[in-house]
Enzyme design. Structure first.
Site, PDB file in Angstrom:
ATOM      1  N   GLY A  84      30.405  47.425  39.744  1.00  0.00           N
ATOM      2  CA  GLY A  84      31.581  46.754  40.279  1.00  0.00           C
ATOM      3  C   GLY A  84      32.198  47.533  41.410  1.00  0.00           C
ATOM      4  O   GLY A  84      31.896  48.715  41.587  1.00  0.00           O
TER       5      GLY A  84
ATOM      6  N   GLY B 264      37.424  51.230  41.858  1.00  0.00           N
ATOM      7  CA  GLY B 264      38.785  51.050  41.369  1.00  0.00           C
ATOM      8  C   GLY B 264      38.968  49.930  40.377  1.00  0.00           C
ATOM      9  O   GLY B 264      40.092  49.649  39.967  1.00  0.00           O
TER      10      GLY B 264
ATOM     11  N   GLY C 211      37.892  49.965  37.356  1.00  0.00           N
ATOM     12  CA  GLY C 211      38.068  50.487  36.011  1.00  0.00           C
ATOM     13  C   GLY C 211      36.783  50.824  35.285  1.00  0.00           C
ATOM     14  O   GLY C 211      36.764  50.832  34.055  1.00  0.00           O
TER      15      GLY C 211
ATOM     16  N   THR D 105      35.106  53.818  35.273  1.00  0.00           N
ATOM     17  CA  THR D 105      35.266  55.105  34.608  1.00  0.00           C
ATOM     18  C   THR D 105      36.238  54.981  33.439  1.00  0.00           C
ATOM     19  O   THR D 105      36.017  55.525  32.361  1.00  0.00           O
ATOM     20  CB  THR D 105      35.764  56.155  35.613  1.00  0.00           C
ATOM     21  OG1 THR D 105      34.910  56.142  36.755  1.00  0.00           O
ATOM     22  CG2 THR D 105      35.763  57.531  35.010  1.00  0.00           C
TER      23      THR D 105
ATOM     24  N   HIS E  19      38.343  25.197  50.852  1.00  0.00           N
ATOM     25  CA  HIS E  19      36.904  25.283  51.050  1.00  0.00           C
ATOM     26  C   HIS E  19      36.169  25.246  49.699  1.00  0.00           C
ATOM     27  O   HIS E  19      35.265  24.439  49.491  1.00  0.00           O
ATOM     28  CB  HIS E  19      36.591  26.576  51.818  1.00  0.00           C
ATOM     29  CG  HIS E  19      35.137  26.843  52.038  1.00  0.00           C
ATOM     30  ND1 HIS E  19      34.539  26.702  53.258  1.00  0.00           N
ATOM     31  CD2 HIS E  19      34.168  27.262  51.190  1.00  0.00           C
ATOM     32  CE1 HIS E  19      33.265  27.012  53.156  1.00  0.00           C
ATOM     33  NE2 HIS E  19      33.006  27.367  51.899  1.00  0.00           N
ATOM     34  N   GLU E  20      36.610  26.093  48.790  1.00  0.00           N
ATOM     35  CA  GLU E  20      35.940  26.137  47.481  1.00  0.00           C
ATOM     36  C   GLU E  20      36.161  24.840  46.715  1.00  0.00           C
ATOM     37  O   GLU E  20      35.262  24.358  46.030  1.00  0.00           O
ATOM     38  CB  GLU E  20      36.428  27.334  46.663  1.00  0.00           C
ATOM     39  CG  GLU E  20      36.082  28.701  47.246  1.00  0.00           C
ATOM     40  CD  GLU E  20      34.594  28.902  47.509  1.00  0.00           C
ATOM     41  OE1 GLU E  20      33.768  28.323  46.766  1.00  0.00           O
ATOM     42  OE2 GLU E  20      34.253  29.614  48.467  1.00  0.00           O
TER      43      GLU E  20
ATOM     44  N   HIS F  34      33.568  22.396  47.876  1.00  0.00           N
ATOM     45  CA  HIS F  34      32.271  22.583  47.212  1.00  0.00           C
ATOM     46  C   HIS F  34      32.298  21.976  45.820  1.00  0.00           C
ATOM     47  O   HIS F  34      31.401  21.239  45.421  1.00  0.00           O
ATOM     48  CB  HIS F  34      31.972  24.082  47.020  1.00  0.00           C
ATOM     49  CG  HIS F  34      31.484  24.776  48.246  1.00  0.00           C
ATOM     50  ND1 HIS F  34      30.432  24.330  48.991  1.00  0.00           N
ATOM     51  CD2 HIS F  34      31.901  25.920  48.853  1.00  0.00           C
ATOM     52  CE1 HIS F  34      30.227  25.160  49.998  1.00  0.00           C
ATOM     53  NE2 HIS F  34      31.119  26.137  49.938  1.00  0.00           N
TER      54      HIS F  34
ATOM     55  N   ASP G  70      26.897  29.034  53.867  1.00  0.00           N
ATOM     56  CA  ASP G  70      26.593  27.694  53.347  1.00  0.00           C
ATOM     57  C   ASP G  70      25.655  26.976  54.295  1.00  0.00           C
ATOM     58  O   ASP G  70      24.683  26.342  53.884  1.00  0.00           O
ATOM     59  CB  ASP G  70      27.882  26.865  53.246  1.00  0.00           C
ATOM     60  CG  ASP G  70      28.880  27.498  52.302  1.00  0.00           C
ATOM     61  OD1 ASP G  70      28.449  28.260  51.427  1.00  0.00           O
ATOM     62  OD2 ASP G  70      30.084  27.217  52.457  1.00  0.00           O
TER      63      ASP G  70
HETATM   64  P1  ADP Z   1      36.278  53.023  39.079  1.00  0.00           P
HETATM   65  O1  ADP Z   1      35.626  54.058  38.235  1.00  0.00           O
HETATM   66  O2  ADP Z   1      35.802  51.640  38.786  1.00  0.00           O
HETATM   67  O3  ADP Z   1      36.233  53.305  40.530  1.00  0.00           O
HETATM   68  P2  ADP Z   1      38.590  53.965  37.730  1.00  0.00           P
HETATM   69  O4  ADP Z   1      38.208  53.704  36.329  1.00  0.00           O
HETATM   70  O5  ADP Z   1      38.417  55.347  38.211  1.00  0.00           O
HETATM   71  O6  ADP Z   1      37.821  52.984  38.703  1.00  0.00           O
HETATM   72  O7  ADP Z   1      40.090  53.480  37.939  1.00  0.00           O
HETATM   73  C1  ADP Z   1      41.072  54.314  38.458  1.00  0.00           C
HETATM   74  C2  ADP Z   1      42.396  54.067  37.781  1.00  0.00           C
HETATM   75  O8  ADP Z   1      42.886  52.757  38.055  1.00  0.00           O
HETATM   76  C3  ADP Z   1      42.330  54.145  36.291  1.00  0.00           C
HETATM   77  O9  ADP Z   1      42.508  55.451  35.844  1.00  0.00           O
HETATM   78  C4  ADP Z   1      43.469  53.240  35.839  1.00  0.00           C
HETATM   79  O10 ADP Z   1      44.702  53.916  35.867  1.00  0.00           O
HETATM   80  C5  ADP Z   1      43.491  52.201  36.921  1.00  0.00           C
HETATM   81  N1  ADP Z   1      42.716  51.031  36.514  1.00  0.00           N
HETATM   82  C6  ADP Z   1      41.571  50.602  37.091  1.00  0.00           C
HETATM   83  N2  ADP Z   1      41.125  49.494  36.489  1.00  0.00           N
HETATM   84  C7  ADP Z   1      41.971  49.209  35.491  1.00  0.00           C
HETATM   85  C8  ADP Z   1      42.021  48.165  34.496  1.00  0.00           C
HETATM   86  N3  ADP Z   1      41.092  47.212  34.421  1.00  0.00           N
HETATM   87  N4  ADP Z   1      43.049  48.193  33.605  1.00  0.00           N
HETATM   88  C9  ADP Z   1      43.986  49.156  33.682  1.00  0.00           C
HETATM   89  N5  ADP Z   1      43.987  50.153  34.585  1.00  0.00           N
HETATM   90  C10 ADP Z   1      43.006  50.188  35.505  1.00  0.00           C
HETATM   91 ZN    ZN Z   2      31.269  27.894  50.993  1.00  0.00          ZN
HETATM   92 MG    MG Z   3      34.797  55.832  38.852  1.00  0.00          MG
END
Ligand code: ADP
Ligand code: ZN
Ligand code: MG
Length: 633
Positions: A221, A224, A226, A228, A444-445, A448, A521
């Site tokens: 994904g 940021g 989530g 990790t 647009h969507e 479709h 498309d």
């Molecule tokens: P990734 O590893 O996908 O780049 P991280 O897990 O490092 O992202 O996310 C960084 C921070 O953002 C997390 O420590 C958390 O505080 C916040 N965060 C990211 N995704 C979520 C989520 N789905 N729910 C709650 N907090 C999230």
């Molecule tokens: Zn389209």
């Molecule tokens: Mg990460």
């Protein structure tokens, strides 16, 4: 970590200084240094028992005070008095040592002979001392300094543990335990991961019927979202050891270290099974071996990757080791990693939709003192395209702003400004879509979806979304055929083209203008139309007439090549393709004009909720007249 290291280097220094100091004190306390004159006097007095003569110093031993008292007759001699004070406070039968700085003195030996002093030569500084002082000590200091510098740079090895993996077990951190409650807005991913946790907690239950645990699970994904965090939550929930290591930590500057780390990591994991091994940012080692400049010397990374593959193949998952990994670049991963028996299960951790963002806001607001005017729904609506990390950032920023303004509670204006700041700081502003663009994408969507829904042979429309996805797509309509099809009729192909063109048609009908958003498309629609004419022989003027070379190339899936064609035929082909596209576009437009009110409702719902699923789609568009196809309609 760094602090502790600094601390211990200080310990070493103090210990060494103490040692030297102690030795110095001990030696000097034991053996008094006397002048050469005194030394000769004592010899003449007959108080010296034996000496060892070196180049720069003479060390020796007095007779015991008892024997001196018995043998020396001249008790008035000044040297006798001096010796008396020197030896007075010691036990009478102890022989005190002394040392003298040597002088050039040719008569010394005969003097010693005369007074019957036992003498020998002295090799100064024995080998052990020399070795220690000149070889070991500097080396030791160098290593110490080296390790220390590396530590400060934040990279590099711990001197003592080169080949050891530095995997951390972080399930043990009971106090700040992260659980699934802390992860919001990515419910589908959580659900899949939960299954794995269940498996590890109770392998027997799942294996009872011969089911196999997945060996490798890849979280995929955008940054940021989530990934990790999710892995940490797994650690918190699993109740089994959880080894975590980041891909970049494998890739060290020393040849062979990465591979050794992998080996060590898996050895540890096997001992602790059932357990989870988590490799964050696996793209750092798992980059495709084929890609990249040839001479860039990535052998080290390649060795590491190979070792990882070997280890993954080398154990069976029934032992209870599950390997999880995360990446935001699945496209660069070496295909070998994704083969069956390795990371064969992928879990998509996608950008959150509106409800997801609400949930994430709520998670991060849990511990914040909020004013009454804070409207989570509104905040989530204002942050399309934000990922979890962005939202965490907004909440943190808002808290800081409120504190700076001396407020007791964080109110809506703080959040509003925080959002602006975070938007301004985003590296990828194109992902934060402005209001007008959102409207265009929504229509647009909807186009479709609506066209696909009403066409007699359209594919099943499962879901419409305007949550941006991947690198280019601003939204998507999920259309899946209900069954695998190997034969497609002319009508079905035409309907495919029509629903592909539905997006652009909707834009034109609603905004009287068209945008670049439909490029993909149109490309796909044109390709289908060309194949209809060239490959399937489905055109009006050139029916049942193959115009492409049969595929004899060794590469599967190579595009069909055109046979040698006359100019006239080529022209007809182009006209035919154009006609098909035009026809389909007209049909799409007509459908949209005919159902304009429903398009409106669908687009508004999308703008509001960002995602519309099949059930809601049916309630907006009415029961489908033609679907599902199996009715034979
Ligand atoms: P990734 O590893 O996908 O780049 P991280 O897990 O490092 O992202 O996310 C960084 C921070 O953002 C997390 O420590 C958390 O505080 C916040 N965060 C990211 N995704 C979520 C989520 N789905 N729910 C709650 N907090 C999230
Ligand atoms: Zn389209
Ligand atoms: Mg990460």
């Amino acid at each position: 970590m760094e602090k502790r290291w600094k601390f211990s280097i200080l310990y070493y220094l103090i210990a060494i200084l103490l040692l030297f100091g102690f030795q110095y004190w001990f030696v000097s306390k034991q053996i008094p240094e006397i002048s050469y004159k005194e030394f000769k006097d004592y010899v003449q007095l007959g108080a010296v028992d034996e000496v060892a003569i070196g180049e720069t110093k003479i060390v020796g031993k007095f007779k015991s005070w008892k024997s001196i008292r018995e043998t020396v007759s001249d008790t008035t001699h000044p040297a006798y008095q001096k010796l008396k004070t020197l030896l007075k406070r010691r036990p009478p039968d102890v022989q005190l040592g002394f040392k003298v700085v040597a002088l050039e003195d040719k008569e010394l030996l005969s003097l010693l002979e005369d007074h019957d002093v036992n003498y020998r030569g002295l090799v100064e500084s024995n080998w052990f001392e020399t070795f220690l002082l000149y070889w070991v000590l500097p080396f030791f200091f160098l290593i110490l300094l080296w390790g220390y510098l590396f530590r400060r740079m934040g990279t590099g090895p711990n001197v003592m543990t080169f080949g050891k993996s530095r995997a951390k077990i972080f399930a043990e951190d009971v106090k700040n335990k992260i659980t699934f409650k802390d992860v919001a807005g990515i419910d589908e991913a959580v659900q899949e991961v939960r299954e794995i946790v269940e498996f590890l907690k109770n392998p027997a239950k799942y294996q009872r019927l011969g089911g196999k645990m997945p060996k490798g699970v890849l979280l995929v994904g955008p940054p940021g979202t989530g990934k990790t965090l999710l892995a940490k939550a797994v650690a918190g929930e699993a109740g089994v050891p959880f080894f975590s290591i980041s891909g970049s930590e494998f890739v060290e500057m020393f040849v062979g270290v990465g591979a050794a780390r992998v080996r060590d990591l898996f050895a540890q994991a096997k001992q602790k099974a059932p357990c989870i091994v988590f490799i964050d940012e696996i793209d750092a080692i798992g980059r495709s071996r084929a890609a990249g400049p040839i001479l860039s010397g990535h052998d080290e990374r390649e060795n590491t990757l190979n070792q990882l593959l070997v280890e993954m193949d080398g154990f069976d998952s029934s032992k209870g080791v599950v390997i999880m990994a995360a990446t935001n670049r699945p496209d660069v991963l070496d295909p070998a990693l994704l083969r069956p028996g390795r990371f064969d299960r992928q879990i998509v951790v996608d950008r959150p939709d509106l409800n997801g963002r609400i949930a994430i806001f709520e998670v991060h607001m849990r511990h914040l003192p909020l004013a009454d005017d804070v409207d989570v729904k509104l905040l989530a609506a204002q942050t399309p395209g934000f990922v979890g990390a962005d939202i965490a950032n907004v909440c943190n920023e808002a808290a800081l702003l409120a504190a700076r303004r001396g407020k007791d509670r964080i109110d809506m204006s703080d959040f509003q400004e925080a959002i602006e700041r975070v938007v301004a700081g985003l590296k990828k502003p194109n992902k934060v879509i402005n209001e007008q663009e959102r409207r265009v994408v929504a229509y647009h969507e909807s186009g479709h979806a609506l066209v696909g829904y009403y066409l007699p042979h359209g594919d099943y429309v499962a879901k419409v979304s305007i949550v941006p996805r991947g690198v280019a797509a601003l939204g998507y309509t999920l259309q899946t055929p209900l069954e695998d099809r190997y034969l497609l009729t002319r009508e079905e192909l035409l309907d495919k083209i029509t629903s592909l063109l539905g997006g652009r048609a909707a834009e034109e009908v609603v905004f009287q203008t068209i945008s670049t958003g439909a490029a993909n498309d149109i490309e796909r629609a044109t390709e289908i139309a060309r194949n209809m004419v060239l490959v399937y022989g489905m055109s009006k003027r050139l029916p049942n007439f193959s115009l492409s070379e049969t595929d004899k190339s060794p590469f599967l899936g190579a595009p069909p090549r055109e046979k040698f064609l006359s100019d006239k035929t080529a022209q007809i082909i182009d006209q035919e393709v154009q006609e098909i596209i035009d026809d389909c576009y007209r049909r799409a437009r007509d459908l949209i004009i005919q159902h304009r009110d429903k398009l409106e409702t669908l687009a508004q719902t999308l703008l509001e909720k960002e995602v519309v699923d099949r059930k809601e789609l049916e309630s907006i568009l009415g029961k489908p007249q033609h679907q599902p196809k199996s009715d034979g309609a």
